[in-house]
Design a protein around this motif. Structure first.
Motif, short mmCIF file in Angstrom:
data_model
loop_
_atom_site.label_atom_id
_atom_site.label_comp_id
_atom_site.label_asym_id
_atom_site.label_seq_id
_atom_site.Cartn_x
_atom_site.Cartn_y
_atom_site.Cartn_z
N CYS A 198 44.36 21.05 4.29
CA CYS A 198 45.72 21.20 4.28
C CYS A 198 46.35 20.37 5.22
O CYS A 198 45.92 19.93 6.29
N GLN A 199 47.54 20.05 5.25
CA GLN A 199 48.38 19.60 6.47
C GLN A 199 49.22 20.54 7.03
O GLN A 199 49.63 21.89 6.43
N LEU A 200 49.32 20.53 8.21
CA LEU A 200 50.48 21.35 9.20
C LEU A 200 51.65 21.27 8.64
O LEU A 200 52.14 20.33 8.73
N ASP A 201 52.25 22.57 8.20
CA ASP A 201 54.02 22.47 7.97
C ASP A 201 54.39 22.60 9.43
O ASP A 201 54.57 23.85 9.76
N LEU A 202 55.07 21.68 9.93
CA LEU A 202 55.54 21.42 11.20
C LEU A 202 56.74 22.58 11.26
O LEU A 202 57.00 23.07 12.31
N LYS A 203 57.71 22.69 10.13
CA LYS A 203 58.73 23.47 10.06
C LYS A 203 58.26 25.06 10.17
O LYS A 203 59.10 25.74 10.81
N ALA A 204 57.28 25.24 9.37
CA ALA A 204 56.64 26.68 9.67
C ALA A 204 56.10 26.79 11.05
O ALA A 204 56.51 28.16 11.48
N LEU A 205 55.38 26.19 11.19
CA LEU A 205 55.04 26.22 12.84
C LEU A 205 56.41 26.53 13.74
O LEU A 205 56.19 27.46 14.62
N ALA A 206 57.19 25.86 13.63
CA ALA A 206 58.43 25.85 14.53
C ALA A 206 58.96 27.15 14.40
O ALA A 206 59.26 27.91 15.33
N ARG A 207 59.01 27.60 13.10
CA ARG A 207 59.76 28.98 12.79
C ARG A 207 58.71 30.08 13.37
O ARG A 207 59.30 30.99 14.24
N ALA A 208 57.49 29.90 13.19
CA ALA A 208 56.69 30.99 13.72
C ALA A 208 56.78 31.26 15.43
O ALA A 208 56.58 32.09 15.95
N ALA A 209 57.13 30.10 15.75
CA ALA A 209 57.15 30.00 17.37
C ALA A 209 58.49 30.04 17.85
O ALA A 209 58.60 30.22 19.22
N GLY A 210 59.40 30.49 17.03
CA GLY A 210 60.62 30.55 17.54
C GLY A 210 61.45 29.38 18.11
O GLY A 210 62.28 29.59 18.92
N ALA A 211 61.11 28.42 17.43
CA ALA A 211 61.94 27.13 17.88
C ALA A 211 62.60 26.35 16.65
O ALA A 211 62.31 27.01 15.51
N ARG A 212 63.44 25.43 16.63
CA ARG A 212 63.69 24.66 15.51
C ARG A 212 63.04 23.65 14.90
O ARG A 212 62.93 23.55 13.84
#
Length: 156
Positions: A66-80
């Motif tokens: 898989c590829q890392l979904d950077l938008k999903a990671l940002a959401r999970a971390a409370g960032a934009r």
């Protein structure tokens, strides 16, 4: 041994250490590990570092295919926003070399996020902190020792 193995031993966690001959010409480290150990690629997880728009470094653990979904990671971390960390920065922050970055035993404990695909799995494989060395352990032990939070991070 590596700091990752030492951390598991110190915590009294059950794990298995698997080794293989790393080909120094490869840059597809996770695929190489799965192939060399005869494992399904979706049981092997890669450890990636990302920088959030607020400046924090975070760790993301996702299945190799898989590829890392950077938008999903940002959401999970409370960032934009999030972007992959520069490899040299990742090495400095973790104390490991790219292709051998383990989520365990890093120099500094960073916020860690584990893809939700681990749910229902008894064991997964992650780097043991050196190219050619993999750990097999339960996702719950990995989450407990890293403080990881599960989130939907992977894109197929």
């Amino acid at each position: 041994m590596t700091p990752a193995v030492t951390a598991l031993e110190k915590a009294g966690v059950t794990f298995r250490l698997d080794s293989y001959d790393h080909d120094p010409r490869t840059t597809a480290y996770g695929e190489e590990a799965a192939r060399a150990l005869g494992l399904p690629a979706d049981e092997v997880y890669k450890t990636l570092l990302a920088r959030l728009d607020d400046g924090r470094l975070v760790v993301a653990i996702v299945p190799v295919p898989c590829q890392l979904d950077l938008k999903a990671l940002a959401r999970a971390a409370g960032a934009r926003k999030a972007s992959l960390a520069d490899p040299a920065e990742a090495e400095r922050a973790t104390g490991y070399v790219v292709g051998g970055i383990s989520p365990l035993g890093q120099r500094k404990r960073l916020p860690t996020f584990l893809d939700e695909s681990v749910r229902g799995r008894e064991a997964i494989h992650v780097s043991a902190g050196r190219r050619g060395l993999e750990l097999c352990l339960s996702p719950s032990d990995l989450a407990r020792l890293t403080g990881a939070r599960e989130a939907p991070l992977a894109r197929r």
